[in-house]
Scaffold this motif. Structure first.
Motif, PDB file in Angstrom:
ATOM      1  N   TYR A 162       0.784  -1.183   0.024  1.00  0.00           N
ATOM      2  CA  TYR A 162       0.068   0.001  -0.044  1.00  0.00           C
ATOM      3  C   TYR A 162       0.903   1.212  -0.078  1.00  0.00           C
ATOM      4  CZ  TYR A 162      -4.030  -3.121   0.798  1.00  0.00           C
ATOM      5  OH  TYR A 162      -5.010  -3.980   0.753  1.00  0.00           O
ATOM      6  N   GLY A 163       0.590   2.068  -0.851  1.00  0.00           N
ATOM      7  CA  GLY A 163       1.071   3.389  -1.077  1.00  0.00           C
ATOM      8  C   GLY A 163       0.677   4.486  -0.221  1.00  0.00           C
ATOM      9  N   ILE A 164       1.414   5.042   0.704  1.00  0.00           N
ATOM     10  CA  ILE A 164       0.914   6.399   1.642  1.00  0.00           C
ATOM     11  C   ILE A 164       1.216   7.581   1.039  1.00  0.00           C
ATOM     12  CG2 ILE A 164       0.805   6.971   3.958  1.00  0.00           C
ATOM     13  CD1 ILE A 164       1.727   4.182   4.722  1.00  0.00           C
ATOM     14  N   GLY A 217      -0.118  12.462   4.842  1.00  0.00           N
ATOM     15  CA  GLY A 217      -1.110  11.472   4.395  1.00  0.00           C
ATOM     16  C   GLY A 217      -1.508  10.095   5.076  1.00  0.00           C
ATOM     17  N   LEU A 218      -0.730   9.736   6.148  1.00  0.00           N
ATOM     18  CA  LEU A 218      -0.664   8.608   6.977  1.00  0.00           C
ATOM     19  C   LEU A 218      -1.946   8.884   7.922  1.00  0.00           C
ATOM     20  CD1 LEU A 218      -0.201   5.886   7.835  1.00  0.00           C
ATOM     21  CD2 LEU A 218       1.885   6.832   9.191  1.00  0.00           C
ATOM     22  N   ILE A 219      -1.740  10.164   8.464  1.00  0.00           N
ATOM     23  CA  ILE A 219      -2.764  10.537   9.324  1.00  0.00           C
ATOM     24  C   ILE A 219      -4.020  10.821   8.704  1.00  0.00           C
ATOM     25  CG2 ILE A 219      -3.432  12.408  10.851  1.00  0.00           C
ATOM     26  CD1 ILE A 219      -0.603  12.924  11.340  1.00  0.00           C
ATOM     27  N   SER A 220      -4.309  11.162   7.522  1.00  0.00           N
ATOM     28  CA  SER A 220      -5.651  11.626   6.962  1.00  0.00           C
ATOM     29  C   SER A 220      -6.021  10.435   6.059  1.00  0.00           C
ATOM     30  CB  SER A 220      -5.450  12.863   5.940  1.00  0.00           C
ATOM     31  OG  SER A 220      -4.474  12.695   4.746  1.00  0.00           O
ATOM     32  N   GLN A 255       0.664  10.542  16.080  1.00  0.00           N
ATOM     33  CA  GLN A 255       1.271   8.944  15.849  1.00  0.00           C
ATOM     34  C   GLN A 255       0.151   7.985  16.110  1.00  0.00           C
ATOM     35  OE1 GLN A 255       4.297   9.088  19.073  1.00  0.00           O
ATOM     36  NE2 GLN A 255       5.279  10.756  17.913  1.00  0.00           N
ATOM     37  N   LYS A 256      -0.839   8.284  17.179  1.00  0.00           N
ATOM     38  CA  LYS A 256      -2.056   7.407  17.065  1.00  0.00           C
ATOM     39  C   LYS A 256      -2.848   7.045  15.895  1.00  0.00           C
ATOM     40  CE  LYS A 256      -1.843   7.014  22.248  1.00  0.00           C
ATOM     41  NZ  LYS A 256      -2.804   7.545  23.633  1.00  0.00           N
TER      42      LYS A 256
END
Length: 319
Positions: free
Chosen positions: A35-37, A43-46, A82-83
């Motif tokens: 999976y591309g983030i 982008g990871l957070i959203s 981070q969470k």
């Protein structure tokens, strides 16, 4: 492990796409989903996460920049951020993460690992300032871009009999300046890792002028200070006509060299191997042309250094 993710973070560097390609294809070869983030930790957070197939990384090995885009993210420096990131990873069933970037990217990966989520770092930065590896992905390409600029500027410096000050990137590291200065035959190289005196630089310029030398090239690493200000001082102290070129972000772009493509491919694939062996909290590198991996925490605690003998050689050859 059945699913892994990959993201790029911080400043882009040529070869990041080659590393992404290697991660995706190595993982698929071993039966993993990838999976591309997009847009780094932001982008990871959203939740900007998409499954990548073999074709997703076709025709990118020769392209500069990063197809996953990149961004800096202050929110991810917080526990709450981070969470949120970990929640998104769990939502997509991702069990391991490859992070391609520099020092700040590694710090984010270290935090995820401390929260129990295995990450492996791939050194992607033109600055070549990551301990534990001889070279970072993008350094060689940036270096060749700088050398090309030096060669062109030298033609003008010769024609007009001028002194040129060229400011190069590198953040707090002097690798780009040192390597390009040595390769480009610079008269003086100013880097953060070595003390210098303006009087010594001026004396070197005057000695060259006295023996009939018509032009000079001074390379300044951005970590030392402003090339513009140094150029002004040189002109004031010598009365030699002096010009300044700040190369800026041109150093980050362009098609990666063969060296960077091969390095990125080897490191990206190696990162997947570590995740397959349940080894998180590691960062990969190359030392003496051998692939290595280190504890991410230990690397972040180390101080970047340069090859002092190379710096001394540059001074000896520019007498």
């Amino acid at each position: 492990m059945k699913k892994i993710g990959v993201l790029t973070s911080g400043g882009d560097s040529p070869g990041m796409n080659a590393a992404i390609r290697a991660v995706v294809r190595k993982a698929i070869f071993h039966g993993l989903e990838v999976y591309g983030i997009y847009h780094g930790y932001a982008g990871l957070i959203s939740g900007k996460i998409e499954k990548l197939e073999l074709g997703s990384v076709g025709d990118i090995i020769h392209r500069g920049g990063t197809m996953l885009y990149t961004a800096r993210c202050e929110e991810f420096k917080t526990l709450e951020g981070q969470k949120k990131g970990i929640e998104q990873l769990k939502k997509h069933g991702i069990e391991g993460l490859v992070v391609i970037g520099g020092d700040g990217s590694y710090r984010g990966a270290k935090k995820l690992t401390e929260h129990g989520f295995p990450c492996v770092g791939v050194p992607g930065t033109i600055d070549n300032d990551i301990p534990g590896t001889d070279f970072t992905v993008g350094f060689d390409t940036a270096l060749n871009t700088v050398i090309d600029a030096i060669d062109k500027i030298r033609d003008t410096a010769t024609s007009h009999e001028r002194t040129y000050v060229i400011e190069v990137m590198g953040r707090h590291a002097g690798d780009i300046a040192l390597w390009s200065g040595l390769a480009g035959g610079a008269e003086s190289i100013l880097i953060p890792e070595a003390d210098f005196e303006m009087d010594d630089i001026i004396a070197r310029l005057k000695r060259g002028h006295e023996r009939g030398k018509k032009h000079s090239i001074i390379i300044v690493a951005e970590g030392v200070g402003s090339g513009v200000e140094i150029g002004k001082k040189i002109q004031e102290m010598t009365n030699f006509e002096t010009r300044v070129s700040v190369l800026g972000h041109i150093q980050r772009g362009g098609s990666p060299t063969a060296f960077d493509r091969v390095l990125a491919s080897r490191l990206g694939a190696f990162a997947v191997e570590l995740l397959l062996n349940n080894q998180g909290g590691r960062c990969v590198g190359i030392q003496n042309n051998q692939l290595v991996h280190h504890d991410m925490l230990e690397i972040l605690d180390q101080k970047h250094t340069i090859e002092q003998k190379m710096y001394q050689l540059s001074k000896e050859l520019s007498i």
